[in-house]
Design a protein around this motif. Structure first.
Motif, short mmCIF file in Angstrom:
data_model
loop_
_atom_site.label_atom_id
_atom_site.label_comp_id
_atom_site.label_asym_id
_atom_site.label_seq_id
_atom_site.Cartn_x
_atom_site.Cartn_y
_atom_site.Cartn_z
N TRP A 64 -1.10 -0.93 -1.86
CA TRP A 64 -1.30 -2.11 -2.71
C TRP A 64 -0.34 -2.77 -1.90
O TRP A 64 -0.16 -3.95 -2.42
CB TRP A 64 -0.01 -0.66 -3.76
CG TRP A 64 1.12 -0.69 -2.66
CD1 TRP A 64 0.77 1.22 -2.84
CD2 TRP A 64 2.38 -0.97 -2.75
NE1 TRP A 64 2.17 1.70 -2.01
CE2 TRP A 64 2.85 0.80 -1.86
CE3 TRP A 64 3.04 -1.74 -1.95
CZ2 TRP A 64 4.33 0.40 -0.97
CZ3 TRP A 64 4.17 -1.80 -1.66
CH2 TRP A 64 5.28 -0.46 -1.19
N GLY A 65 0.19 -2.86 -0.31
CA GLY A 65 1.48 -3.43 0.34
C GLY A 65 0.69 -4.31 1.46
O GLY A 65 -0.20 -3.71 2.05
N THR A 90 4.07 5.10 5.38
CA THR A 90 3.72 5.29 3.27
C THR A 90 2.60 5.97 3.71
O THR A 90 1.60 6.44 2.93
CB THR A 90 4.10 4.60 3.06
OG1 THR A 90 2.90 2.92 3.44
CG2 THR A 90 5.15 3.92 2.97
N TYR A 91 1.41 5.96 5.01
CA TYR A 91 0.13 6.92 5.40
C TYR A 91 0.25 8.01 5.55
O TYR A 91 1.20 7.66 6.67
CB TYR A 91 -1.06 5.12 5.33
CG TYR A 91 -1.30 4.30 4.58
CD1 TYR A 91 -2.19 4.43 4.44
CD2 TYR A 91 -0.25 3.26 5.02
CE1 TYR A 91 -2.86 3.05 3.57
CE2 TYR A 91 -1.12 2.06 4.10
CZ TYR A 91 -1.68 2.30 3.43
OH TYR A 91 -3.00 1.25 2.78
N HIS A 147 -2.68 2.04 -5.84
CA HIS A 147 -2.86 1.46 -5.24
C HIS A 147 -4.46 0.35 -5.79
O HIS A 147 -4.98 0.80 -6.75
CB HIS A 147 -4.32 2.19 -4.00
CG HIS A 147 -3.23 2.71 -3.58
ND1 HIS A 147 -3.89 3.41 -1.72
CD2 HIS A 147 -2.24 3.18 -2.74
CE1 HIS A 147 -3.02 4.57 -1.45
NE2 HIS A 147 -1.98 3.74 -2.32
C1 SLL Z 1 6.12 -3.87 1.25
N1 SLL Z 1 6.83 -4.00 3.81
O1 SLL Z 1 6.85 -3.62 0.85
C2 SLL Z 1 5.30 -3.61 3.28
C3 SLL Z 1 5.21 -1.99 3.01
C4 SLL Z 1 3.41 -0.61 2.13
C5 SLL Z 1 1.69 0.04 1.76
C6 SLL Z 1 3.80 -1.88 2.69
C7 SLL Z 1 0.30 2.80 0.55
C8 SLL Z 1 0.27 3.90 0.87
C9 SLL Z 1 -0.03 4.79 0.33
C10 SLL Z 1 0.97 1.81 1.11
O2 SLL Z 1 -0.38 0.30 1.01
N2 SLL Z 1 1.30 1.04 1.64
O3 SLL Z 1 0.36 4.71 -0.09
O4 SLL Z 1 -0.64 6.35 0.82
O5 SLL Z 1 5.35 -4.33 0.55
#
Ligand code: SLL
Length: 259
Positions: free
Chosen positions: A100-101, A80-81, A40
């Motif tokens: 991170w995204g 992803t969360y 992150h």
């Molecule tokens: C991308 N379409 O590829 C986007 C997806 C997803 C963001 C971003 C971490 C979550 C976690 C997170 O930042 N997910 O690890 O809990 O850029």
């Protein structure tokens, strides 16, 4: 509830200004090490707030407590969360996370029971990376981004209630929103609809103003005029082409008759 509370007050339109969006910060190497997921890179807060900011506040908007008309805000995060559906039932209506995204966040506002209003849903693109003038690289390196300070991405909007129930109207009028400052006393929030505002958005916590609203109306007006001009230019071009087509058809008929 008194019986007339359940009567809609016809012809009344009442609105409340809100902002929604996010602020994001680059994590320091130390902060990253302390996380369960060191991949992150950012810490961020997504929120629904009153448009007006409290004096000298470090946060964008949020002068007024909106819980007199908002019962719940549901933020739907990326899958992803863990538990991506985050219900917030009391102010501040916000969710803070690391990640991170960037991704699309769905925001659903449920109104207090007295309102009799349906929930509304809209979207916010979580913004982590600094706004750049066109031509500069899309995503600057993290160290460079960290030096630029927090990233703000906020949208002003107004929730309009038509023919409100008397009980709800009473609640709303008992809570007038703090007016926005007339003119700029801090940086203004950057918005892609106003790319020229990049410089004016730098150097601290931004704040919405009444002036911005006026300027937005002027930009819409200018765009409308430009569209009308473009439309009449195209109509003229079509008329001209149709005349040309008519003339060619006539020529063709003549040539066919002569042959
Ligand atoms: C991308 N379409 O590829 C986007 C997806 C997803 C963001 C971003 C971490 C979550 C976690 C997170 O930042 N997910 O690890 O809990 O850029």
């Amino acid at each position: 509830m008194a019986s007339n509370d359940r009567v809609r007050v016809r012809g009344v339109e009442i609105h409340r200004p809100i902002i929604y969006g996010n602020t994001a910060w680059v994590l320091t190497p130390k902060e990253r090490e302390a996380l369960p997921s060191p991949d992150h890179t950012h810490r961020w807060t997504v929120a629904v707030r009153s448009a007006a900011s409290a004096p000298d506040s470090e946060i964008v908007g949020g002068a007024d407590d909106l819980s007199y008309f908002i019962k719940r805000v549901t933020f739907k995060l990326h899958d992803t969360y863990p538990n991506p559906n985050r219900n917030v039932d009391k102010p501040p209506f916000e969710v803070s996370e690391t990640g991170w995204g960037e991704f699309e966040i769905s925001i659903r506002i449920t109104f207090v029971q007295e309102s009799g209003e349906k929930a509304i849903t809209f979207y916010h693109h979580l913004k982590l990376h600094p706004w750049t003038a066109s031509g500069e690289p899309e995503i600057p390196p993290l160290e460079a981004a960290a030096k630029m300070g927090p990233v703000h991405s906020w949208q002003y909007d107004e929730i309009v209630f038509h023919d409100p129930y008397q009980a709800f109207l009473n609640i709303l009028t008992a809570h007038p929103p703090t007016p926005l400052p007339k003119t700029k006393r801090r940086p203004i929030p950057f918005h892609t609809a106003n790319p020229g505002s990049l410089e004016a958005s730098k150097g601290g916590t931004p704040e919405f103003t009444q002036e911005m609203e006026k300027e937005e109306a002027e930009r819409l007006d200018t765009a409308k005029q430009k569209l009308a001009q473009e439309h009449s230019r195209l109509v003229d071009a079509i008329v001209k082409k149709e005349k040309e087509l008519d003339a060619l058809k006539k020529e063709l008929d003549k040539a066919l008759q002569a042959s």
